[in-house]
Design a protein around this motif. Structure first.
Motif, PDB file in Angstrom:
ATOM      1  N   PRO A  70       0.821  -0.970  -0.487  1.00  0.00           N
ATOM      2  CA  PRO A  70      -0.046  -0.142  -0.042  1.00  0.00           C
ATOM      3  C   PRO A  70       0.557   1.306  -0.371  1.00  0.00           C
ATOM      4  O   PRO A  70       0.092   2.288  -0.779  1.00  0.00           O
ATOM      5  N   GLU A  71       1.603   1.307   0.496  1.00  0.00           N
ATOM      6  CA  GLU A  71       3.013   2.194   0.983  1.00  0.00           C
ATOM      7  C   GLU A  71       3.501   2.599  -0.538  1.00  0.00           C
ATOM      8  O   GLU A  71       3.400   3.878  -1.008  1.00  0.00           O
ATOM      9  N   LYS A  72       3.831   1.452  -0.919  1.00  0.00           N
ATOM     10  CA  LYS A  72       4.391   2.301  -2.962  1.00  0.00           C
ATOM     11  C   LYS A  72       3.825   2.793  -3.651  1.00  0.00           C
ATOM     12  O   LYS A  72       3.542   3.240  -4.487  1.00  0.00           O
ATOM     13  N   LEU A  73       2.482   1.974  -3.384  1.00  0.00           N
ATOM     14  CA  LEU A  73       1.041   2.682  -4.430  1.00  0.00           C
ATOM     15  C   LEU A  73       1.053   4.350  -3.678  1.00  0.00           C
ATOM     16  O   LEU A  73       0.541   5.110  -4.935  1.00  0.00           O
ATOM     17  N   ARG A  74       0.713   4.094  -2.705  1.00  0.00           N
ATOM     18  CA  ARG A  74       0.374   6.229  -2.491  1.00  0.00           C
ATOM     19  C   ARG A  74       2.292   7.068  -3.133  1.00  0.00           C
ATOM     20  O   ARG A  74       1.615   7.834  -3.522  1.00  0.00           O
ATOM     21  N   GLN A  75       2.643   6.145  -3.417  1.00  0.00           N
ATOM     22  CA  GLN A  75       4.253   7.062  -3.462  1.00  0.00           C
ATOM     23  C   GLN A  75       4.259   7.143  -4.952  1.00  0.00           C
ATOM     24  O   GLN A  75       4.782   8.197  -5.483  1.00  0.00           O
ATOM     25  N   ALA A  76       3.688   5.597  -5.524  1.00  0.00           N
ATOM     26  CA  ALA A  76       3.350   6.247  -6.776  1.00  0.00           C
ATOM     27  C   ALA A  76       2.599   7.855  -7.703  1.00  0.00           C
ATOM     28  O   ALA A  76       3.272   8.052  -8.578  1.00  0.00           O
ATOM     29  N   LEU A  77       1.260   7.322  -6.915  1.00  0.00           N
ATOM     30  CA  LEU A  77       1.015   8.776  -7.092  1.00  0.00           C
ATOM     31  C   LEU A  77       1.509   9.631  -7.040  1.00  0.00           C
ATOM     32  O   LEU A  77       1.773  11.128  -8.004  1.00  0.00           O
ATOM     33  N   GLN A  78       2.574   9.773  -5.404  1.00  0.00           N
ATOM     34  CA  GLN A  78       3.286  11.291  -5.963  1.00  0.00           C
ATOM     35  C   GLN A  78       4.484  11.235  -7.255  1.00  0.00           C
ATOM     36  O   GLN A  78       4.769  12.141  -7.239  1.00  0.00           O
ATOM     37  N   PHE A  79       4.960  10.194  -7.312  1.00  0.00           N
ATOM     38  CA  PHE A  79       5.589   9.874  -8.736  1.00  0.00           C
ATOM     39  C   PHE A  79       5.199  10.226 -10.128  1.00  0.00           C
ATOM     40  O   PHE A  79       6.029  10.165 -11.338  1.00  0.00           O
ATOM     41  N   GLY A  80       4.308  10.568  -9.942  1.00  0.00           N
ATOM     42  CA  GLY A  80       3.376  11.183 -11.258  1.00  0.00           C
ATOM     43  C   GLY A  80       2.254   9.961 -11.604  1.00  0.00           C
ATOM     44  O   GLY A  80       2.178  10.097 -12.750  1.00  0.00           O
TER      45      GLY A  80
END
Length: 368
Positions: free
Chosen positions: A219-229
């Motif tokens: 889940p945390e990586k999915l949240r970070q993916a949105l921050q990366f574009g």
């Protein structure tokens, strides 16, 4: 004059790295001696440590290095003591048919450049030769590298960031920009959000993709993916990831990139495609893995499955460009490094990498 260095050595596989003293040889005519600042921890290293892939021990792993040039061989051109450099394992000769065709990652002489020399690069206190992985062996205080495995980077580039340019960033960015050649307006899916996957995600955004879907189970990586574009994310734990991607992308994506290294996820990446789409494999898939495809999709729907080794790179041009795009704020490469360890705690670093919670893990070898 040979030098003594501390290094993390894999003496048995499966096993753990053991820090011991080695002797490193003087540079040959085409070699550069580099004092290592940081080295990235890669899943390919982990797979040799845990026995997933066969290896030859004793070996010093680590191929993602940033450091300072200490000494150069008499035939070296373009490097001087004091230069900050990054390594890349896709060394090239520049004269074989593949190099002359612009496909230097397929260089026919890479293995010779990496390993063949009159004397061992590294020896242990028992006089036994210790192999440096890919002709680099970055988990050591110094490394001896052929000049065609190095590139100069800006001195003010954050060293932890620089250490992942030569593999994770080069692989993910290059697969999108060089191999797949994503075009503006296309839809893209990235399966597996580690360092390579996040680099691919940023490259898709840079290429002008209208939709970038990140797929993972953390889940945390999915949240970070949105921050990366990323425009959308899919949690692969929540049912059918293929159906979810096809639903989000109006029937399938133009490009799917696999960054896990599993036959199952390659099959899923191919199934996510719309007719005429291309799946590009970036992950290291063990030979025993089965890849299931529907044959009719290859000829009736003209789908393609292709591989990309090290992002099909031209690293001496690519890496300085990525560093500049990061300086400009176009790329978010500094945020890829989420954990740092020392040489003495490098085994803990690999446990962090294996957990799947971190994007990229690096080791401070002699970092300032």
């Amino acid at each position: 004059m040979s030098r003594r260095v501390a290094a993390a050595v894999l003496n048995r596989a499966p096993g753990e790295l053991e820090v011991e003293e080695l002797v490193i040889d003087d540079p040959g005519p085409d070699e550069v001696l580099v004092r290592v600042e940081y080295a990235g921890l890669c899943h390919s290293d982990l797979h040799e440590i845990d026995g997933t892939f066969e290896t030859m021990v004793p070996i010093v792993l680590g191929h993602e290095v940033v450091g300072e040039v200490v000494e150069v061989g008499e035939a070296v051109v373009g490097f001087e003591p004091g230069d900050r450099v990054v390594t890349c394992l896709s060394m090239f000769c520049g004269t074989c048919a593949y190099c002359l065709d612009g496909r230097q990652t397929l260089c026919a002489n890479r293995a010779r450049l990496q390993q063949e020399r009159p004397r061992p690069r590294l020896t242990n206190t028992r006089g036994q030769a210790v192999r440096p992985t890919a002709g680099i062996g970055g988990f050591a205080e110094m490394t001896l590298v052929h000049q065609n495995g190095l590139v100069v980077v800006p001195a003010d580039l954050r060293p932890a960031t620089a250490s992942v340019l030569g593999c994770a960033v080069t692989t993910g960015m290059g697969a999108v920009l060089h191999k797949a050649r994503v075009r503006p307006g296309q839809r893209v899916a990235v399966v597996g959000l580690g360092g390579v996957g996040f680099a691919a995600l940023q490259a898709a955004r840079l290429a002008g993709a209208s939709q970038v879907i990140g797929i993972d189970v953390v889940p945390e990586k999915l949240r970070q993916a949105l921050q990366f574009g990323a425009t959308d994310v899919v949690d692969a734990r929540d049912g059918d990831a293929v159906a979810a991607v096809r639903g989000l992308s109006d029937g399938g994506v133009h490009h799917a990139f696999e960054a896990v290294g599993s036959g199952t996820t390659v099959s899923q990446a191919f199934a996510m495609l719309r007719p005429g789409g291309t799946a590009t494999v970036m992950g290291m898939i063990p030979d025993g893995h089965r890849i299931d495809l529907r044959g009719a999709e290859l000829f009736l729907e003209e789908k393609r499955l292709q591989g990309s080794f090290m992002g099909s790179n031209h690293f001496k041009v690519d890496i300085p460009m990525y560093a500049e795009l990061n300086r400009m704020g176009v790329l978010q490469l500094d945020d890829l490094v989420t954990a740092e360890f020392d040489l003495s705690t490098i085994n803990e670093g690999f446990k962090a990498l294996a957990s799947g919670e971190e994007i990229r893990v690096v080791a401070r070898i002699g970092g300032r």
